[in-house]
Design an enzyme around this catalytic site. Structure first.
Site, PDB file in Angstrom:
ATOM      1  N   ARG A  87      40.803  47.979  53.546  1.00  0.00           N
ATOM      2  CA  ARG A  87      39.344  47.959  53.742  1.00  0.00           C
ATOM      3  C   ARG A  87      38.767  46.553  53.765  1.00  0.00           C
ATOM      4  O   ARG A  87      37.800  46.279  54.454  1.00  0.00           O
ATOM      5  CB  ARG A  87      38.671  48.695  52.591  1.00  0.00           C
ATOM      6  CG  ARG A  87      38.962  50.151  52.572  1.00  0.00           C
ATOM      7  CD  ARG A  87      38.086  50.801  51.526  1.00  0.00           C
ATOM      8  NE  ARG A  87      38.477  52.190  51.342  1.00  0.00           N
ATOM      9  CZ  ARG A  87      38.975  52.667  50.207  1.00  0.00           C
ATOM     10  NH1 ARG A  87      39.134  51.893  49.158  1.00  0.00           N
ATOM     11  NH2 ARG A  87      39.303  53.940  50.119  1.00  0.00           N
ATOM     12  N   HIS A 225      62.102  55.227  43.935  1.00  0.00           N
ATOM     13  CA  HIS A 225      62.832  53.951  43.930  1.00  0.00           C
ATOM     14  C   HIS A 225      64.107  53.996  43.089  1.00  0.00           C
ATOM     15  O   HIS A 225      64.992  53.168  43.265  1.00  0.00           O
ATOM     16  CB  HIS A 225      61.911  52.780  43.546  1.00  0.00           C
ATOM     17  CG  HIS A 225      61.660  52.651  42.079  1.00  0.00           C
ATOM     18  ND1 HIS A 225      60.739  53.408  41.410  1.00  0.00           N
ATOM     19  CD2 HIS A 225      62.217  51.846  41.155  1.00  0.00           C
ATOM     20  CE1 HIS A 225      60.746  53.074  40.145  1.00  0.00           C
ATOM     21  NE2 HIS A 225      61.635  52.123  39.948  1.00  0.00           N
ATOM     22  N   LYS A 229      68.374  52.053  43.406  1.00  0.00           N
ATOM     23  CA  LYS A 229      69.000  51.146  42.433  1.00  0.00           C
ATOM     24  C   LYS A 229      70.513  51.137  42.653  1.00  0.00           C
ATOM     25  O   LYS A 229      71.113  52.206  42.849  1.00  0.00           O
ATOM     26  CB  LYS A 229      68.688  51.606  41.003  1.00  0.00           C
ATOM     27  CG  LYS A 229      67.242  51.343  40.581  1.00  0.00           C
ATOM     28  CD  LYS A 229      67.016  51.804  39.152  1.00  0.00           C
ATOM     29  CE  LYS A 229      65.553  51.746  38.780  1.00  0.00           C
ATOM     30  NZ  LYS A 229      65.097  50.434  38.361  1.00  0.00           N
ATOM     31  N   GLU A 263      61.623  53.137  27.989  1.00  0.00           N
ATOM     32  CA  GLU A 263      60.909  51.906  28.345  1.00  0.00           C
ATOM     33  C   GLU A 263      60.218  51.364  27.090  1.00  0.00           C
ATOM     34  O   GLU A 263      59.601  52.131  26.348  1.00  0.00           O
ATOM     35  CB  GLU A 263      59.837  52.194  29.393  1.00  0.00           C
ATOM     36  CG  GLU A 263      60.378  52.575  30.741  1.00  0.00           C
ATOM     37  CD  GLU A 263      59.237  52.759  31.741  1.00  0.00           C
ATOM     38  OE1 GLU A 263      58.942  51.813  32.482  1.00  0.00           O
ATOM     39  OE2 GLU A 263      58.643  53.843  31.761  1.00  0.00           O
ATOM     40  N   HIS A 287      62.346  60.596  38.935  1.00  0.00           N
ATOM     41  CA  HIS A 287      63.513  59.769  38.609  1.00  0.00           C
ATOM     42  C   HIS A 287      64.580  60.548  37.816  1.00  0.00           C
ATOM     43  O   HIS A 287      65.764  60.502  38.137  1.00  0.00           O
ATOM     44  CB  HIS A 287      63.097  58.552  37.776  1.00  0.00           C
ATOM     45  CG  HIS A 287      62.015  57.721  38.407  1.00  0.00           C
ATOM     46  ND1 HIS A 287      61.863  57.599  39.760  1.00  0.00           N
ATOM     47  CD2 HIS A 287      61.025  56.959  37.866  1.00  0.00           C
ATOM     48  CE1 HIS A 287      60.838  56.812  40.030  1.00  0.00           C
ATOM     49  NE2 HIS A 287      60.315  56.411  38.896  1.00  0.00           N
ATOM     50  N   LYS A 388      57.530  55.962  26.933  1.00  0.00           N
ATOM     51  CA  LYS A 388      56.986  54.606  26.956  1.00  0.00           C
ATOM     52  C   LYS A 388      56.953  54.097  25.520  1.00  0.00           C
ATOM     53  O   LYS A 388      56.864  54.886  24.566  1.00  0.00           O
ATOM     54  CB  LYS A 388      55.551  54.627  27.480  1.00  0.00           C
ATOM     55  CG  LYS A 388      55.445  55.122  28.915  1.00  0.00           C
ATOM     56  CD  LYS A 388      55.315  53.974  29.878  1.00  0.00           C
ATOM     57  CE  LYS A 388      55.125  54.438  31.290  1.00  0.00           C
ATOM     58  NZ  LYS A 388      55.776  53.556  32.268  1.00  0.00           N
TER      59      LYS A 388
END
Ligand code: BG6
Length: 541
Positions: A87, A225, A229, A263, A287, A388
């Site tokens: 934009r 993704h 890997k 993580e 994942h 997390k």
């Protein structure tokens, strides 16, 4: 059958190479000698990559650094063109400067000015509103001009790096402007769609319908993704390139499998996004279920996109999705982090993060026991956990084997440990095999030892970033590492019932007592009970 398929592929590679135009000597990038000969034959045809959401984070952090690095190692033809669509009013020059800064910051190798100058000459910008048909008419015209000026042969890759809510609008507009059309004087047209692909089973089905109204499935690349890997790709090589593991990869020899995606990071300024997602939608649906399907799938009949995806789909469909409230209470644990310490520093709890509701019931942790109802895996539990702000960042799959039938050496060891094979996805990528050995000495003492392979010490070449691998594959038209419509739906069929029961509980009297783990720990205690109840333990990572 197999050899015919292979020779067909080889012939088409040869044809592709023969059709590639000669490169201008001045523009010829440095080819990494380690890859020359190995991947050189896989240089794709020239194309124009249209990035929707070109001024956003994903473009800066992942897409552009990946394209730049592919060019750096000689895997993108010099004609490759990038057209940013967003934009904000920007000139081509301003857009190039913006991307240069991003690549300098996020590329895995330092930016080289000469190479950048050459690469940037193929970068352009088009301002437009995502819902404005006129913007797509201008886009179509610009693509025609660039195809002639840059020699991209009318090959177009549309990359949706926009918030998911814009996907259907962009796809619809691309169709109205006939930008999906291939063949008959056109080159190819492909579309890359980022996760999250829907919010639940119904919205994923709707999105698939929206996409398939415009594009054929073979034009669609749904990106996860994790599949790009190196170590995830190696999983296939490990399982099907070696003869010794497959015979024991089943319920006769395997006691259970653990998959951990841990993580130490929190939600990193993505509070608003995460409130809608939670660990289940953000990591488990994509994942983790992809990792699980690669570990559990049957050998495909060929290393080709649909053969692989058919087998993964069969695993996803074999997962027992009958999540009754009773089973959910027993086999699934959700958690949310409170304040704690990570890397020696105090960190706030999830509810204190920006854009997060102070009484949020979004899960930042989930652990569950999954059953795969098929011939190979019946009665072999798969324990999955992700979260997390855990004690460390580590992704690992561990396959624990059964104890020997006769415990000849029991009593000699402090604790008899079964054989274990750990596939470390990240960090310290590698594979570990644990077995029992005799301790040297006159007596008979036995102890567990590890045979450890690490990528870092066995190979000198750098692993590419997942986005490099995946973008190259899209440009080559290889969909092996992308999820097909039916796969995505099968994965949602596993997690949607869990989310639905939780949401019903949250509306009623069953609100979870969050936070239930401190940042910097391994999650709620209930997650330990989940596995310990079965006489097993989470592997210490
Ligand atoms: C993304 C999730 O898909 O994967 C993030 O949205 C997560 O929440 C990330 O942090 C993890 O990816 P990686 O490659 O760092 O393991």
């Amino acid at each position: 059958m197999r050899s015919r398929r292979h020779s067909r592929e080889r012939r088409s590679d040869v044809a592709r190479r023969a059709a590639a135009p000669p490169r201008a000597p001045a523009a010829r990038p440095q080819i990494n000698p380690l890859r020359a000969g190995l991947r050189l034959e896989k240089v794709p045809e020239p194309a124009c990559v249209v990035v929707f959401g070109a001024t956003g984070d994903l473009t800066h952090r992942k897409i552009l650094p990946a394209l730049y690095n592919l060019r750096r190692v000689g895997l993108l033809p010099a004609e490759t063109t990038i057209l940013g669509f967003a934009r904000r009013p920007l000139t081509d020059e301003q857009f190039r400067a913006d991307l240069k800064e991003a690549v300098a910051r996020f590329s895995r190798v330092p930016l080289q000015d000469a190479l950048w100058a050459d690469f940037a000459a193929g970068i352009f910008y088009q301002q437009g509103e995502f819902h404005d048909p006129d913007a797509y008419r201008r886009l179509s015209q610009r693509l025609d001009e660039l195809s002639v000026a840059r020699g991209t042969r009318d090959n177009r890759l549309f990359y949706l790096a926009t918030p998911p809510s814009l996907g259907p609008t962009i796809i619809d507009q691309l169709g109205r402007a006939s930008l999906d059309v291939e063949g008959r004087g056109h080159g190819w047209a492909r579309i890359v769609i980022e996760k999250p692909f829907g919010q639940d089973l119904e919205s994923a089905r709707q999105l698939n319908r929206d996409v398939q109204r415009v594009f054929r499935e073979s034009q669609v690349y749904r990106i996860d993704h994790y599949l790009g890997k190196e170590t995830v790709r190696n999983l296939l090589v490990f399982r099907f390139g070696n003869g010794i593991f497959e015979p024991i990869w089943n319920r006769r020899y395997v006691d259970h499998v653990q998959i951990t995606v841990a993580e130490s990071l929190g939600v990193e300024g993505r509070g608003a996004f995460y409130e809608e997602a939670g660990a289940t939608r953000d990591i488990l649906q994509n994942h983790m279920l992809q990792l699980l399907s690669l570990v559990a799938m049957e050998p495909p009949i060929a290393f080709a996109a649909d053969d692989l995806r058919n087998e993964k789909l069969r695993v996803l469909r074999a997962i027992d999705c009958d999540w009754t409230a009773e089973r959910l209470a027993r086999d699934v644990v959700r958690g949310q982090y409170g304040p704690g310490w990570v890397g020696g520093k105090p960190v706030p709890g999830y509810r204190e993060e920006p854009e997060v509701a102070p009484d949020s019931t979004t899960e930042t942790f989930v652990a569950l026991k999954v059953e795969i109802n098929n011939w190979r895996w019946a009665d072999v539990p798969f324990y999955l956990r992700t979260g997390k702000r855990l004690a460390k960042t580590a992704t690992e799959i561990s396959v624990q084997f059964k104890q020997p039938p006769l415990a000849l050496f029991r009593g000699l060891q402090a604790e008899p440990e079964p054989n274990l094979l750990a596939l470390r996805i990240q960090p310290d990528e590698g594979i570990l095999l644990r077995f029992v050995a005799k301790v040297p000495g006159l007596g008979l003492d036995v102890r567990s030892v590890n045979m450890d392979f690490t990528y870092g010490s066995s190979f000198v070449s750098d692993a590419p970033e997942a986005y490099e691998t995946l973008l190259l594959d899209v440009l080559l038209g290889d969909a092996s590492l992308f999820t097909r419509a039916d796969e995505v739906e099968a994965a949602w069929a596993v997690v949607t019932p869990i989310n639905e029961v939780w949401e019903a509980w949250d509306r009623g009297a069953h609100r979870p007592e969050f936070p239930n783990y401190a940042a910097g720990t391994w999650g709620p205690e209930e997650a330990d009970h989940l596995i310990e109840r079965d006489g097993r333990r989470w592997r210490r990572l």
